[in-house]
Design an enzyme around this catalytic site. Structure first.
Site, short mmCIF file in Angstrom:
data_model
loop_
_atom_site.label_atom_id
_atom_site.label_comp_id
_atom_site.label_asym_id
_atom_site.label_seq_id
_atom_site.Cartn_x
_atom_site.Cartn_y
_atom_site.Cartn_z
CG HIS A 63 -2.15 -0.89 0.99
ND1 HIS A 63 -3.43 -0.39 0.90
CD2 HIS A 63 -2.26 -2.23 0.84
CE1 HIS A 63 -4.28 -1.38 0.70
NE2 HIS A 63 -3.59 -2.51 0.67
CG ASP A 64 4.97 3.37 1.64
OD1 ASP A 64 4.45 4.50 1.60
OD2 ASP A 64 6.20 3.19 1.76
N GLY A 69 4.64 6.18 -4.47
CA GLY A 69 5.86 5.40 -4.43
C GLY A 69 6.22 4.92 -3.04
N PRO A 156 -5.27 -0.29 -6.37
CG PRO A 156 -3.56 -1.67 -7.15
CD PRO A 156 -3.81 -0.42 -6.36
CG HIS A 186 -4.19 -11.65 -1.66
ND1 HIS A 186 -4.88 -11.30 -2.81
CD2 HIS A 186 -3.87 -10.47 -1.05
CE1 HIS A 186 -4.98 -9.98 -2.88
NE2 HIS A 186 -4.38 -9.46 -1.83
CB THR A 187 0.00 -17.29 -0.11
OG1 THR A 187 0.14 -18.59 0.45
CG2 THR A 187 1.23 -16.49 0.28
CG ASP A 238 -3.71 -19.83 0.33
OD1 ASP A 238 -4.44 -20.65 -0.25
OD2 ASP A 238 -2.47 -19.92 0.34
CB SER A 241 -2.10 -22.93 2.44
OG SER A 241 -0.73 -22.75 2.71
#
Length: 323
Positions: A63-64, A69, A156, A186-187, A238, A241
């Site tokens: 997010h940063d 940037g 996004p 996102h795992t 996920d 897992s």
């Protein structure tokens, strides 16, 4: 073995030898030689008390970098206009870990290590603690001087179409493959039911649930996130897992078991679908790409987005406030 290979490749200069601007591995080697060890120890202590620290720090870095940037603007607390208050940043955590690391660094090397670099280092250390790949982090970033939530309007979003996601990543110099492997972060971690409501109960154009959800998965999602239920309830991103960094989330995407709509959309576009499939072909274990290496490379690439170096920006005394 994979981590050893990564260390050899990344330290050889194949991926990091030609740093953008003045970023380089070992930037603090002389000015603050214990900088990376201090950050690693702070992250390790925090992770020992909470399993959620790793995904929080990984998300914080993402997010940063996607707003102004990789320059630490996400950390600033300057009232109602602060960037961290933007809709797309809801649920971000890990700020206390960054502040703790900064305080310890200031005690040893005052005015030397940027908050932006702490965020990047902490994300790498968090990944390693979740059984993910080790990679060398380029440092030398300086902290930004602006924090405004209106600048986060183009983050996004889990509801974005695959074309919108590809465009947003392309605007940051990232490819369709980068989109796939960075989404695979996102795992680890969880999402709130708030981000699942439209997918489960109001999916366009006709409402109802997203037809791409596997029939076996749908009851699991709706039981955790019932209609008109607690939007703050959380579920793993996920399936199967959620606390270990691995490629299981990509397997879920291929089989229709993606939890987030944005992850599911990766299998609806030729370029991103091809990237997902490349890790699972018959010869993939022998001749195919390495998911761990590609993820590390994408993290390094993301960490270069619109960085401030040299005389640009500043080095904050505390990460939550401008000097």
């Amino acid at each position: 073995m994979v981590q050893l290979v990564l260390i050899l490749i990344l330290s050889s200069g194949y991926l990091v030898g030609f740093s953008q601007g003045q970023l380089r591995v070992g930037f603090y080697g002389n000015a603050c030689p214990d900088a990376e060890n201090i950050v690693r120890d702070v992250v390790g202590e925090a992770a020992a008390s909470s399993k959620d620290v790793a995904p929080h720090l990984l998300r914080l870095h993402f997010h940063d970098c996607f707003v102004e940037g990789c320059e630490g603007s996400i950390l600033i607390q300057n009232g109602t206009t602060a960037e961290k208050g933007a809709f797309g940043h809801q649920g971000l955590q890990g700020f206390d870990v960054i502040e703790n690391a900064k305080a310890q660094l200031e005690a040893v090397c005052p005015g030397v290590v940027s908050c932006a670099d702490i965020v990047a280092l902490a994300a790498r250390d968090a990944i390693v603690l979740a059984n993910g790949p080790f990679y060398q982090v380029e440092t030398g970033r300086r902290d930004g001087l602006v924090s405004d939530k209106s600048l986060a309007d183009n983050m996004p979003d889990v509801g974005d179409s695959i074309q919108v996601l590809k465009t947003k990543f392309q605007q940051k110099g990232l490819t369709a493959k980068d989109l796939v492997v960075l989404s695979a972060a996102h795992t680890i971690g969880t999402t709130a039911c708030f981000f699942m409501t439209n997918r489960l109960y109001n999916f366009p154009p006709n409402g109802g649930s997203d037809p791409s959800i596997d029939p076996q998965l749908l009851p699991e999602l709706t039981s955790t996130c019932p209609k008109n239920g607690d939007v703050n309830a959380r579920l793993p991103m996920d399936r199967g897992s959620g606390q270990t960094f691995d490629d299981q989330i990509l397997r879920n995407i291929r089989s229709g078991f993606a939890v987030l709509r944005s992850d599911a959309s990766l299998y609806e576009d030729e370029a991103t679908r091809s990237a997902v499939d490349s890790y699972f072909g018959f010869l993939a274990p022998f001749l195919g790409p390495s998911f761990e290496q590609d993820f590390a490379a994408a993290m390094i690439k993301m960490g270069r987005i619109e960085v401030k170096t040299g005389s640009q920006g500043t080095i904050r005394r505390v990460c939550s406030a401008f000097n």
